[in-house]
Motif scaffolding. Sequence first.
Motif, short mmCIF file in Angstrom:
data_model
loop_
_atom_site.label_atom_id
_atom_site.label_comp_id
_atom_site.label_asym_id
_atom_site.label_seq_id
_atom_site.Cartn_x
_atom_site.Cartn_y
_atom_site.Cartn_z
N GLU A 230 0.83 -1.21 0.00
CA GLU A 230 0.00 0.00 0.00
C GLU A 230 0.86 1.26 0.00
O GLU A 230 0.53 2.25 -0.67
CB GLU A 230 -0.94 -0.01 1.21
CG GLU A 230 -2.11 -0.97 1.07
CD GLU A 230 -3.01 -0.98 2.28
OE1 GLU A 230 -4.21 -1.25 2.13
OE2 GLU A 230 -2.52 -0.72 3.40
N ARG A 231 1.96 1.24 0.75
CA ARG A 231 2.86 2.38 0.74
C ARG A 231 3.49 2.57 -0.64
O ARG A 231 3.68 3.71 -1.10
CB ARG A 231 3.95 2.21 1.80
CG ARG A 231 3.45 2.36 3.23
CD ARG A 231 4.55 2.09 4.24
NE ARG A 231 5.65 3.05 4.12
CZ ARG A 231 6.75 3.00 4.85
NH1 ARG A 231 6.90 2.02 5.75
NH2 ARG A 231 7.70 3.90 4.71
N ALA A 232 3.83 1.47 -1.31
CA ALA A 232 4.38 1.58 -2.67
C ALA A 232 3.35 2.16 -3.62
O ALA A 232 3.67 3.02 -4.45
CB ALA A 232 4.84 0.21 -3.15
N LEU A 233 2.10 1.73 -3.50
CA LEU A 233 1.05 2.27 -4.35
C LEU A 233 0.85 3.76 -4.09
O LEU A 233 0.61 4.54 -5.02
CB LEU A 233 -0.27 1.53 -4.12
CG LEU A 233 -0.43 0.16 -4.79
CD1 LEU A 233 -1.82 -0.39 -4.49
CD2 LEU A 233 -0.21 0.25 -6.28
N ALA A 234 0.92 4.16 -2.82
CA ALA A 234 0.76 5.58 -2.48
C ALA A 234 1.84 6.44 -3.12
O ALA A 234 1.63 7.64 -3.36
CB ALA A 234 0.76 5.76 -0.97
N LEU A 235 2.99 5.82 -3.40
CA LEU A 235 4.08 6.54 -4.07
C LEU A 235 3.92 6.53 -5.59
O LEU A 235 4.78 7.04 -6.31
CB LEU A 235 5.43 5.92 -3.69
CG LEU A 235 5.85 6.09 -2.23
CD1 LEU A 235 7.05 5.19 -1.93
CD2 LEU A 235 6.19 7.54 -1.93
#
Length: 485
Positions: A230-235
Amino acid sequence: MGGENGEVRYLRAERSRYEAKGYVKRDRKRKGRGGRGPILPIAGLVALAVLVTIGLRRPSLEKPKPAQGKQRAVEVEEAAASLPEALSETEPELEDPILRLNNRAAQLSAAGDFAGAAKLLDQALARSPSDEALQRNLQAVLINWGYASLRAEDFSSAISRFIKAQALGDRVEIERGLGYSYFRQGRLELARAALEAAIALDPADEESLVTLGQTLLKLRDHAGALEAFERALALGSTYPGVSRAVEKLRRDAQTERTYTRLESSHFTIKFEGRENVLAGRTILNGLEEAYRTVGARFGHYPTRRLEAVLYTDQVFDEVINSPGWSGAIFDGRIKIPARGITRGSERLQRTLRHEYAHSVILELTQGKVPAWLNEGLAQLCEGEGDRGRGEYLRRVLRAGELLPLGELERPFIHLGGERAKLAYAQAYFAALYLTESKGRHNVARLLKALGTGDDFARVFEQTMHLSYADFQEGFFDHLQRRFGS
């Protein structure tokens, strides 16, 4: 645990060696993160390596900056190295032997001769141990050398070079490269530690977040994997499979938020409703039996607890989206429909052995196993003989409809009913033929060797002393003799 301690001891010894040479000041605060390089996707969900090309500078200039590379889907072109301007032979600076060594190292590094460049910088540092620019240049060479080793899939050498670079100061590229190398070797706890260190240095390091998510999936930490993805997607991550993985993990978490949980020595079972406690305990007992029998076949007894989930038939069909012929599925967890319980204890036990065998095979091979071998060995682990597969193959042989093994290397999950039946039958007899001709011990050796290699045909030949092509020919001859007219 012992492997991790050994790794820590090695790292400390390497750092002490560099401190003794004066390359690193004792108790010096490590500094610098460096930049991010282009990306090289490799096989798997979103397996990736990060490539950096860092230019060397003369010691009198500022700290080297990483060259920015262009992201490619499959291949990556090296970014041009930022090199010092060429000096005229008449310039007095060339009288300085340290500058000569450094400038020659820059030329060698640009040509890809990292060993030669590191040797010259070692010589320069021997003359001027406290020169921080030389230290940064040596670190840059070691980092580039490490990523060159990653491209060659020589992960042991990559790790050695990253650890040496790490002794010269923290950089996100080092931890990212270490994490990916450990991940590819299956040293998952070390991979997690390195990737978490990379993210601490750069919370926006998308590449490390994605690899951390993959690592946590293998460690069966689904909540942690979901957070990393999810953090990667947020980036803004666009790596293939990340969105799909997040969707699946969220769906599982939502479906199972009220499930009851039971544990045994090596397994956890989750299910809906207190009325299913007896079914849950039945599955746990069956999995413990599978742990013993499958472990004995492959000589491998995992220490991490494996999770199983019992679904109602409706939820299983909706959430798993598996074909109708699938009795259960392993996707990092063993997922079982309630109809698997009601079909009888013998069939349930076969199913549990089969799905648990997938878990062991995929752990041993790091997922680098052709489907026919994976499914064939899992069927052998059921322990119930061929159960009509032989007669079925006899009919298929008469019709001349056998499939080449090369067509059975991809997962069977998307095959239609009759084609899936043929694929499983051939996989069963291929695994049986391999086991009978080479022995269980050598099959287990093959699985472990696959975990450290990527070319199945090459690893097969090295382990079995038989080419993959010759094995296939021998297998089909065997089928003709056994089941042909």
